[in-house]
Design a protein around this motif. Structure first.
Motif, PDB file in Angstrom:
ATOM      1  N   ALA A   1       0.845  -1.191   0.000  1.00 54.39           N
ATOM      2  CA  ALA A   1       0.000   0.000   0.000  1.00 54.39           C
ATOM      3  C   ALA A   1       0.878   1.238   0.000  1.00 54.39           C
ATOM      4  N   ILE A   2       0.467   2.222  -0.793  1.00 51.06           N
ATOM      5  CA  ILE A   2       1.181   3.507  -0.782  1.00 51.06           C
ATOM      6  C   ILE A   2       0.179   4.613  -0.458  1.00 51.06           C
ATOM      7  N   THR A   3       0.705   5.764  -0.080  1.00 51.98           N
ATOM      8  CA  THR A   3      -0.161   6.935   0.061  1.00 51.98           C
ATOM      9  C   THR A   3       0.257   7.939  -1.012  1.00 51.98           C
ATOM     10  N   LEU A   4      -0.779   8.601  -1.543  1.00 53.25           N
ATOM     11  CA  LEU A   4      -0.577   9.520  -2.664  1.00 53.25           C
ATOM     12  C   LEU A   4      -0.845  10.947  -2.220  1.00 53.25           C
ATOM     13  N   PRO A   5      -0.290  11.899  -2.940  1.00 59.66           N
ATOM     14  CA  PRO A   5      -0.599  13.297  -2.620  1.00 59.66           C
ATOM     15  C   PRO A   5      -1.930  13.752  -3.222  1.00 59.66           C
ATOM     16  N   VAL A   6      -2.575  12.898  -3.998  1.00 60.57           N
ATOM     17  CA  VAL A   6      -3.882  13.241  -4.602  1.00 60.57           C
ATOM     18  C   VAL A   6      -4.847  12.081  -4.337  1.00 60.57           C
ATOM     19  N   ALA A   7      -6.129  12.318  -4.605  1.00 60.71           N
ATOM     20  CA  ALA A   7      -7.123  11.277  -4.338  1.00 60.71           C
ATOM     21  C   ALA A   7      -6.861  10.062  -5.228  1.00 60.71           C
ATOM     22  N   PRO A   8      -6.900   8.855  -4.656  1.00 58.79           N
ATOM     23  CA  PRO A   8      -6.650   7.644  -5.448  1.00 58.79           C
ATOM     24  C   PRO A   8      -7.605   7.528  -6.642  1.00 58.79           C
ATOM     25  N   ALA A   9      -8.853   7.963  -6.464  1.00 58.77           N
ATOM     26  CA  ALA A   9      -9.823   7.830  -7.554  1.00 58.77           C
ATOM     27  C   ALA A   9      -9.370   8.625  -8.776  1.00 58.77           C
ATOM     28  N   VAL A  10      -8.753   9.774  -8.515  1.00 55.78           N
ATOM     29  CA  VAL A  10      -8.263  10.610  -9.627  1.00 55.78           C
ATOM     30  C   VAL A  10      -7.161   9.874 -10.393  1.00 55.78           C
ATOM     31  N   VAL A  11      -6.269   9.268  -9.624  1.00 52.52           N
ATOM     32  CA  VAL A  11      -5.161   8.518 -10.225  1.00 52.52           C
ATOM     33  C   VAL A  11      -5.693   7.310 -11.002  1.00 52.52           C
ATOM     34  N   ILE A  12      -6.614   6.567 -10.382  1.00 49.96           N
ATOM     35  CA  ILE A  12      -7.135   5.363 -11.021  1.00 49.96           C
ATOM     36  C   ILE A  12      -7.838   5.720 -12.340  1.00 49.96           C
ATOM     37  N   ASP A  13      -8.643   6.769 -12.320  1.00 48.30           N
ATOM     38  CA  ASP A  13      -9.353   7.176 -13.542  1.00 48.30           C
ATOM     39  C   ASP A  13      -8.388   7.646 -14.628  1.00 48.30           C
ATOM     40  N   ALA A  14      -7.445   8.477 -14.223  1.00 47.93           N
ATOM     41  CA  ALA A  14      -6.506   9.014 -15.211  1.00 47.93           C
ATOM     42  C   ALA A  14      -5.661   7.899 -15.814  1.00 47.93           C
ATOM     43  N   MET A  15      -5.235   6.966 -14.996  1.00 52.03           N
ATOM     44  CA  MET A  15      -4.373   5.898 -15.501  1.00 52.03           C
ATOM     45  C   MET A  15      -5.174   4.872 -16.320  1.00 52.03           C
ATOM     46  N   ALA A  16      -6.445   4.684 -15.956  1.00 49.75           N
ATOM     47  CA  ALA A  16      -7.285   3.772 -16.754  1.00 49.75           C
ATOM     48  C   ALA A  16      -7.408   4.293 -18.177  1.00 49.75           C
ATOM     49  N   LYS A  17      -7.477   5.605 -18.315  1.00 48.11           N
ATOM     50  CA  LYS A  17      -7.572   6.190 -19.669  1.00 48.11           C
ATOM     51  C   LYS A  17      -6.325   5.884 -20.489  1.00 48.11           C
ATOM     52  N   GLU A  18      -5.222   5.635 -19.805  1.00 52.50           N
ATOM     53  CA  GLU A  18      -3.963   5.302 -20.492  1.00 52.50           C
ATOM     54  C   GLU A  18      -3.711   3.790 -20.502  1.00 52.50           C
TER      55      GLU A  18
END
Lengths: 497, 443
Positions: free
Chosen positions: B380-397
């Motif tokens: 598990a890691i902690t992010l400086p931004v909301a995980p949902a934002v990261v998951i959505d942005a990376m899913a697009k890629e």
């Protein structure tokens, strides 16, 4: 000489020698595995709770492995080999196109944590399957989380509990007919209720007067299979549901026998509030040697807020989202249920459509009615009302005159290349033989099956010893089951002790 | 399409044999009120090519993502050899082996499954499977409640949230209280003063946050209180980590999907369920044993049947009937394909890749490991931004970045759970890291 219509009798199992276990085949140093070498720099793994030594798994070559499982498969009967008239189990043909759908990489390789936006196809599968199920059963919404029928039952009972608790009521009892499947009372116990048995009358139906006497304000609900486990349609179903409703209870439909009534009668119109379906029965998903199945639960509007969740729903823009029902009982599966099974079932339902699904039930009933007629006489038909998709015959008279029991009959049937019908269930029928041909068997198959049954009945008088010794055309004969329990050996590891 | 073989001549002949004039007469005895009038409000049947096109269209609405998510379901290599054997039609289209004479194949395959589950877990007896990992946890809790006549369960907060939710759903009905124990520095702190005494202590190994727990603490917390120790394990780590049976665990359970099962959106998977010898008569579900037939030949049969619902009814050890036999056979075939060295190699590669990835992820500003505890292949890691934002942005890629922990573990803040398997290449990992750096920079 080959007959038109082919044969659904199969004896692929004759002869052949015992297959050793993988442990017996294993030779240290052999391997089947092949993995790409590690492509990142290796560092020392400093793990607490580290294992010492190697795991005691077999070591086999790929060809060893292939031969072993292929040989095992040759020692097993299957729907794809022949007729399987196993009552209550709906062993119909499992279309190959449904296997194809479930193996589609876009579904097969989909992780359950995939965000909604990337899993729109999967959510659409669930919603579309829900639409089919709700229309067939006359319900409003459904959950696909329950992975099997028994899990669906338990989910239904938790829905009843949530419904009553929401009204501030505590109820303690669930009514179950004496002919019910064993999962019903077992689920009731796990649901925190007490099972109360409702007797059947001499026509094989729920005894309505007895039911009236059992209903009170402690009854949370009634669980019922309709057609019932005798294959008979409960003629007083509307009255039965009314009696339970008047006492404030709910009525649960055990969908084990839904194959009899698709497009013909809806549980919703009979007064049921909760319906589970066995996708591995009615909707042609394969039984897999005992599972996986799927036991989706559909409910009336009033129970929708309590459904397990999350459920898929379309937002204003038509994007499918997971939504938790307002008063949800919670999860009943770790993920989204047996999705692969639901996908197979949807493929089947789309293939048949509303018209085809009705045809399924019509022909399932026609087949059962026809088979019943063919074996009438040598076999007793204790409840001689028109059967639906299955019927229960009895070997009671045969046993009295010849000593041949239902078990001998089904073992002899295996020698003729057919799978056994269900025996000794329901418990209220002596020497019960419960037969469900399903709609996918042909008239010619049922003629052959009936001929085999009639010939066995003849042989009961002339060569009873041969029937007691059956089966002989199978990989093994009758096993000593008592000895298996007495000398418990359930892993190959115990051989080393 | 139509899967029924009936010609109109057949139907005519059959109807005449049963003395009816039409198909409608088959249902003449049903009460008028319950009968469907007209047709179901459903689309009409379609041809097979149309069906294939329709399913393909649904499939195309899913995105093909490179999988870094775990949480019980993992993207391991599934060999065509294993899949094609598992999908042999005799295994796929047979029923529960209640008639042993014609079911020796499935019975022996399940016996070998039970044997191999015991081999990897170090337990004495395994059943022939339950539904899934969460279902196995529920069954284990029921065994403990029955064995101890107690109704409190101690569960680590680091047991998967969906597993805990599933237990809670069913526990409520039977008045079983769930007491959760907190996570400190990644691992469970068993609070000695919690309400008890418990029927069971439930720990996950590795836990949901990837951390390796101390079996000793969990087993001690259980056994000093007369409770059963239940461990939820990741089967693909068992070539590296101590077997639960050797650590004193009483019931070992697992989601078996990583072994020979495709992901299929989380089901069908399979619940592995193994116990110590003393609990064999409390096992839920089916159990295969051996005996001899009337000619003295070795025969496999379902045994200790008196535990089961079709015999014991309301007194059964569980209500389970249909299980996950086909998936269990897949587990066995996969374990035999891997053998001892393959199982260890999958674990080793997954763990090495997890370390490679974690070391480089934490070079990104604001990205840190969520806990200091040792892990195997998931962390598990902690992010400086909301995980949902990261998951959505990376899913697009084209990348499934992991599982969002923020709702289930709010104390971690922006927690993200990442899993590695031997399938993830260095190239994919490097691409993930580069993309995450970019997403965070632009968030």
């Amino acid at each position: 000489m080959p007959k038109p219509g082919g044969s659904a009798a199969s004896s692929p199992l004759v002869g052949g020698s015992e297959e050793p276990t993988l442990k017996e085949i294993s030779i240290p140093g052999r391997r089947a595995w092949s993995l790409t070498p590690l492509d990142v720099p290796e560092i020392e793994l400093d793990l607490p709770e580290k294992s010492e030594g190697r795991v005691a798994l077999p070591e086999v070559s790929e060809h060893d492995l292939v031969m072993h499982y292929t040989r095992l498969s040759h020692r097993n009967f299957a729907v794809d080999l022949g007729a399987y008239p196993l009552g209550s189990c709906t062993m119909k043909y499992n279309p190959k196109v449904c296997d194809w759908a479930a193996e589609h990489p876009a579904f097969r390789d989909l992780h359950p944590a995939t965000p909604e936006s990337s899993a729109q196809g999967a959510l659409a599968v669930l919603l579309e399957a829900e639409r089919f199920l709700c229309e067939i059963t006359g319900m409003d919404r459904a959950t696909f989380q329950p992975p099997a029928g028994a899990s669906g039952e338990l989910t239904g009972l938790l829905l009843m509990r949530a419904y009553h608790e929401d009204k501030g009521e505590e109820r303690s009892k669930i009514l179950i007919p004496d002919a019910a499947h064993g999962t019903n009372p077992a689920s009731v116990t796990l649901g925190g209720y007490e099972a109360v048995e409702v007797p059947s009358n001499d026509r094989g139906m729920v005894d309505v007067e007895a039911l009236r006497g059992l209903v009170d304000d402690q009854v949370a609900g009634l669980m019922l299979t309709n057609p019932n486990t005798l294959g008979l349609f409960e003629e007083n179903i509307v009255e039965i549901a009314d009696i339970v409703h008047e006492a404030g209870g709910l009525v649960y439909y055990d969908g084990a026998n839904l194959n009899a009534i698709m497009g013909v009668a809806k549980p919703g119109s009979m007064g049921f509030d909760i319906v589970h379906s066995n996708l591995h029965k009615t909707f042609a998903t394969p039984h897999g040697g005992g599972g996986p199945g799927a036991g989706p639960v559909a409910v009336h509007d009033v129970l929708v807020p309590f459904l397990p969740g999350p459920l898929p729903e379309a937002d204003e823009e038509g994007v499918l989202r997971w939504v938790m029902p307002a008063k949800s009982i919670g999860r009943v599966h770790g993920k989204h249920g047996n999705f692969g099974v639901v996908l197979r079932a949807l493929t089947y339902m789309k293939a048949l459509g509303g018209d085809g699904l009705r045809r399924v039930s019509e022909r399932a009933v026609l087949n059962a009615r026809y088979l019943e007629e063919l074996i009438r006489g040598p076999y007793d038909l204790p409840y001689d009302s028109p059967c639906m998709h299955e019927f229960v015959a009895s070997a009671k008279t045969l046993k009295k005159s010849t000593g041949i029991r239902a078990m001998d009959i089904v073992k002899a049937l295996m020698d003729e290349g057919f799978h056994a019908p269900t025996v000794y269930f329901p418990l209220i029928v002596d020497e019960a033989l419960m037969m469900e041909p399903t709609e996918t068997q042909s008239m010619q198959t049922m003629d052959a099956l009936a001929n085999a049954l009639l010939s066995i009945a003849d042989r009961a008088a002339t060569e009873p010893d041969a029937l007691h010794a059956a089966p002989v055309n199978t990989p093994v004969g009758r096993p000593d089951e008592a000895s298996a329990a007495r000398h418990l050996r359930v892993t190959w590891r115990s051989d080393d002790d | 399409m139509d899967f029924t073989p009936h010609t109109s001549a057949d139907i005519g002949e059959m109807l005449s044999r049963v003395g009816l004039a039409s198909i409608a007469d088959l249902f003449g005895h049903l009460p008028e009120r319950v009968r469907v009038v007209g047709d179901l409000d459903l689309p009409a049947g379609i041809s097979e090519p149309e069906l294939v096109a329709a399913i393909t269209a649904l499939a195309e609405r899913n995105d093909d993502l490179v999988c870094f998510a775990g949480g019980g379901h993992y993207d391991h290599y599934l060999p065509p050899t294993v899949r094609s054997l598992n999908m042999r039609t005799e295994f796929v289209t047979s029923y529960t082996p209640y008639q042993p004479e014609v079911s020796q194949g499935v019975l022996q395959a399940l016996f070998e499954y039970q044997s191999m589950v015991c081999a990897i877990t170090g337990m004495d007896v395994a059943n022939a499977s339950v539904y899934d990992g969460a279902g196995a946890a529920l069954e284990a809790v029921n065994v403990a409640v029955a064995a101890t006549h107690r109704n409190v369960i101690w569960v680590s907060e680091a047991v998967g949230p969906q597993v805990r939710q599933t237990i809670a759903t069913f526990a409520h009905a039977r008045g079983i209280a769930i007491v959760e124990h907190p996570i400190v520095a990644g691992v469970t702190h068993w609070n000695p003063d919690a309400v008890g005494p418990p029927a069971a202590v439930v720990v996950a190994q590795p836990n949901y946050l990837g951390a390796i727990e101390s079996y000793g603490s969990a087993v001690e917390a259980a056994h000093t209180r007369g409770a059963l120790a239940i461990a939820v394990v990741d089967p693909m780590t068992l070539g590296l980590l101590r077997a639960p049976g050797e650590a004193g665990v009483d019931i070992a359970i697992a989601e078996g999907q990583p072994l020979g099962g495709p992901l299929t959106f989380g089901g069908p998977g399979v619940g592995l369920f193994a116990v110590t010898e003393g609990l064999v008569r409390r096992l839920p579900g089916r159990l295969v044993g051996t005996t001899t037939d009337d000619n003295g030949r070795l025969a496999y049969v379902l045994t200790l049947r008196a535990r089961e619902q079709d015999i014991r009814r309301e007194k059964a050890s569980s209500n389970i009937c249909t299980n996950q036999s086909l998936n269990a056979i897949g587990v066995a075939i996969q374990l035999a394909w891997l053998g001892p060295d393959g199982l260890t190699e999958v674990g080793r590669q997954s763990a090495q890749k997890a370390r490679y990835m974690a070391a480089r992820l934490t070079t990104i500003d604001g990205v840190e490991l969520a806990h200091p505890a040792a892990y195997v292949r998931e962390f598990a890691i902690t992010l400086p931004v909301a995980p949902a934002v990261v998951i959505d942005a990376m899913a697009k890629e084209g990348i499934l970045a992991g599982i969002d922990l923020s709702a289930d573990y709010p104390e971690l803040g922006n927690g993200l759970l990442i899993a590695l398997t031997e399938q993830r290449t260095k190239e994919e990992i490097d691409a993930y890291i580069a993309l995450l750096r970019e997403v965070i920079a632009h968030a």
